[in-house]
Design an enzyme around this catalytic site. Sequence first.
Site, PDB file in Angstrom:
ATOM      1  N   ASP A  72       0.840  -1.202   0.000  1.00 51.15           N
ATOM      2  CA  ASP A  72       0.000   0.000   0.000  1.00 51.15           C
ATOM      3  C   ASP A  72       0.872   1.247   0.000  1.00 51.15           C
ATOM      4  OD1 ASP A  72      -2.887   1.151   0.642  1.00 51.15           O
ATOM      5  OD2 ASP A  72      -1.455   2.252   1.879  1.00 51.15           O
ATOM      6  N   TYR A 109       3.146   9.825  -0.669  1.00 53.59           N
ATOM      7  CA  TYR A 109       4.210   9.243   0.166  1.00 53.59           C
ATOM      8  C   TYR A 109       5.594   9.462  -0.450  1.00 53.59           C
ATOM      9  CZ  TYR A 109       0.326   6.587   2.352  1.00 53.59           C
ATOM     10  OH  TYR A 109      -0.848   6.201   2.952  1.00 53.59           O
ATOM     11  N   LYS A 124      -2.591   5.723  -4.419  1.00 55.36           N
ATOM     12  CA  LYS A 124      -3.698   6.649  -4.146  1.00 55.36           C
ATOM     13  C   LYS A 124      -3.483   7.982  -4.850  1.00 55.36           C
ATOM     14  CE  LYS A 124      -3.658   4.670   0.521  1.00 55.36           C
ATOM     15  NZ  LYS A 124      -2.212   4.549   0.824  1.00 55.36           N
ATOM     16  N   HIS A 165      -7.594   9.521  -2.168  1.00 58.14           N
ATOM     17  CA  HIS A 165      -6.962   9.522  -0.845  1.00 58.14           C
ATOM     18  C   HIS A 165      -7.854  10.157   0.239  1.00 58.14           C
ATOM     19  CE1 HIS A 165      -2.614   9.204   0.847  1.00 58.14           C
ATOM     20  NE2 HIS A 165      -3.482   9.052   1.828  1.00 58.14           N
TER      21      HIS A 165
HETATM   22  P1  NAD Z   1       0.646   1.383  11.878  1.00 58.46           P
HETATM   23  O1  NAD Z   1      -0.562   1.330  12.748  1.00 58.46           O
HETATM   24  O2  NAD Z   1       0.877   0.357  10.863  1.00 58.46           O
HETATM   25  O3  NAD Z   1       1.900   1.510  12.861  1.00 58.46           O
HETATM   26  C1  NAD Z   1       3.214   1.545  12.362  1.00 58.46           C
HETATM   27  C2  NAD Z   1       4.193   1.795  13.502  1.00 58.46           C
HETATM   28  O4  NAD Z   1       3.955   0.865  14.551  1.00 58.46           O
HETATM   29  C3  NAD Z   1       5.637   1.580  13.085  1.00 58.46           C
HETATM   30  O5  NAD Z   1       6.187   2.759  12.565  1.00 58.46           O
HETATM   31  C4  NAD Z   1       6.294   1.155  14.374  1.00 58.46           C
HETATM   32  O6  NAD Z   1       6.611   2.274  15.160  1.00 58.46           O
HETATM   33  C5  NAD Z   1       5.195   0.396  15.071  1.00 58.46           C
HETATM   34  N1  NAD Z   1       5.234  -1.060  14.848  1.00 58.46           N
HETATM   35  C6  NAD Z   1       4.995  -1.740  13.690  1.00 58.46           C
HETATM   36  N2  NAD Z   1       5.094  -3.060  13.883  1.00 58.46           N
HETATM   37  C7  NAD Z   1       5.402  -3.234  15.183  1.00 58.46           C
HETATM   38  C8  NAD Z   1       5.625  -4.373  15.973  1.00 58.46           C
HETATM   39  N3  NAD Z   1       5.543  -5.598  15.465  1.00 58.46           N
HETATM   40  N4  NAD Z   1       5.928  -4.190  17.291  1.00 58.46           N
HETATM   41  C9  NAD Z   1       6.007  -2.944  17.816  1.00 58.46           C
HETATM   42  N5  NAD Z   1       5.783  -1.829  17.120  1.00 58.46           N
HETATM   43  C10 NAD Z   1       5.489  -1.965  15.807  1.00 58.46           C
HETATM   44  O7  NAD Z   1       0.661   2.876  11.267  1.00 58.46           O
HETATM   45  P2  NAD Z   1       0.680   3.578   9.850  1.00 58.46           P
HETATM   46  O8  NAD Z   1       1.968   3.449   9.158  1.00 58.46           O
HETATM   47  O9  NAD Z   1       0.141   4.929  10.105  1.00 58.46           O
HETATM   48  O10 NAD Z   1      -0.451   2.797   9.013  1.00 58.46           O
HETATM   49  C11 NAD Z   1      -0.164   1.689   8.182  1.00 58.46           C
HETATM   50  C12 NAD Z   1      -0.340   2.046   6.736  1.00 58.46           C
HETATM   51  O11 NAD Z   1      -1.651   2.564   6.489  1.00 58.46           O
HETATM   52  C13 NAD Z   1       0.566   3.178   6.239  1.00 58.46           C
HETATM   53  O12 NAD Z   1       1.896   2.774   6.079  1.00 58.46           O
HETATM   54  C14 NAD Z   1      -0.130   3.553   4.969  1.00 58.46           C
HETATM   55  O13 NAD Z   1       0.172   2.609   3.954  1.00 58.46           O
HETATM   56  C15 NAD Z   1      -1.588   3.459   5.392  1.00 58.46           C
HETATM   57  N6  NAD Z   1      -2.150   4.775   5.795  1.00 58.46           N
HETATM   58  C16 NAD Z   1      -3.095   5.336   5.007  1.00 58.46           C
HETATM   59  C17 NAD Z   1      -3.651   6.561   5.341  1.00 58.46           C
HETATM   60  C18 NAD Z   1      -4.732   7.155   4.488  1.00 58.46           C
HETATM   61  O14 NAD Z   1      -5.079   8.323   4.663  1.00 58.46           O
HETATM   62  N7  NAD Z   1      -5.295   6.403   3.572  1.00 58.46           N
HETATM   63  C19 NAD Z   1      -3.221   7.252   6.495  1.00 58.46           C
HETATM   64  C20 NAD Z   1      -2.242   6.648   7.293  1.00 58.46           C
HETATM   65  C21 NAD Z   1      -1.718   5.414   6.936  1.00 58.46           C
END
Ligand code: NAD
Length: 276
Positions: A45, A50, A75, A108
């Site tokens: 994704d 990004y 997106k 998005h």
């Molecule tokens: P997430 O909830 O996936 O959290 C990621 C963070 O959690 C990492 O940076 C790390 O600090 C921690 N983490 C990950 N795995 C872990 C583990 N096993 N143990 C401990 N800590 C851990 O947050 P995100 O990146 O905001 O969301 C995931 C994806 O969603 C994004 O990368 C993106 O692709 C998507 N996203 C989309 C939108 C949108 O507006 N459509 C907005 C935000 C994110």
Amino acid sequence: SKVPPIILNNGVEMPQLGFGVWQVPDDEAESAVATALEAGYRSIDTAAIYGNEEGTGKAITASGLPREELFVTTKLWNADQGYDSTLRAFDTSLEKLGLDFVDLYLIHWPLPARGTYVDTYKAFEKLHADGRIRAIGVSNFLPEHLERLIGETSVIPAVNQIELHPHLQQSAAREYHAEQGIATEAWSPLGQGKGLLEVPAIVAIARKHNRTPAQVVLRWHIQLGNVVIPKSVTPARIKENIEVFDFSLDTEDLAAISALNENRRLGPDPATFDGA
Ligand code: NAD
């Protein structure tokens, strides 16, 4: 594959768990995505905003995996909403990714005050009809935005990608999506890893199953039927986050996590967000 698919409303299969790359710099995206593909992820994704479609695309090409085994989402950014600008932005994304089609393309943000998401989506419908996108959908749409979109266009979105985690469980949106045949995809499924993974109830469930808190939260999403796209750049965590298909939470665990809802957003409110 380790990850079972869900079937979208147009018959396309989407892995229920994928790899998110928000906040991964372009020059780190290639190695992060390569690690994910080696660990067994087949869905990625990304998004134009990004700034890492190139690095992501390089890892996809270098993997040598057959294109039909991968599921690539990108997106359309807010500044490109509108019919003609969407067609141009899509070409740019494909070129950066080095692909000739994407599996899923999402608007998005709805930007309701601008009123351009219907025209934008009509360009998505054209790209879909032309065979350049296998499934079209949206992100951050509230039910009222989906209702207008469905009333004014022909293809019901396959997916709505929304903020969703135990502190923001989105039951009304999930119910509306289910009624319309729209898959719910959870962004920030781990609550961005902040306090959520230290919540005592989650830590206790993790101990009980001999798993990590992140695995428990991801498993909760899977059992609810959500698509999840956890992000990490740490190889051990990338691997850990996909190992969630060989255990199950029981009804007591699910109830304890359901009790954590606080309707608390980490990101912007889609009703008012108008980010350029
Ligand atoms: P997430 O909830 O996936 O959290 C990621 C963070 O959690 C990492 O940076 C790390 O600090 C921690 N983490 C990950 N795995 C872990 C583990 N096993 N143990 C401990 N800590 C851990 O947050 P995100 O990146 O905001 O969301 C995931 C994806 O969603 C994004 O990368 C993106 O692709 C998507 N996203 C989309 C939108 C949108 O507006 N459509 C907005 C935000 C994110």
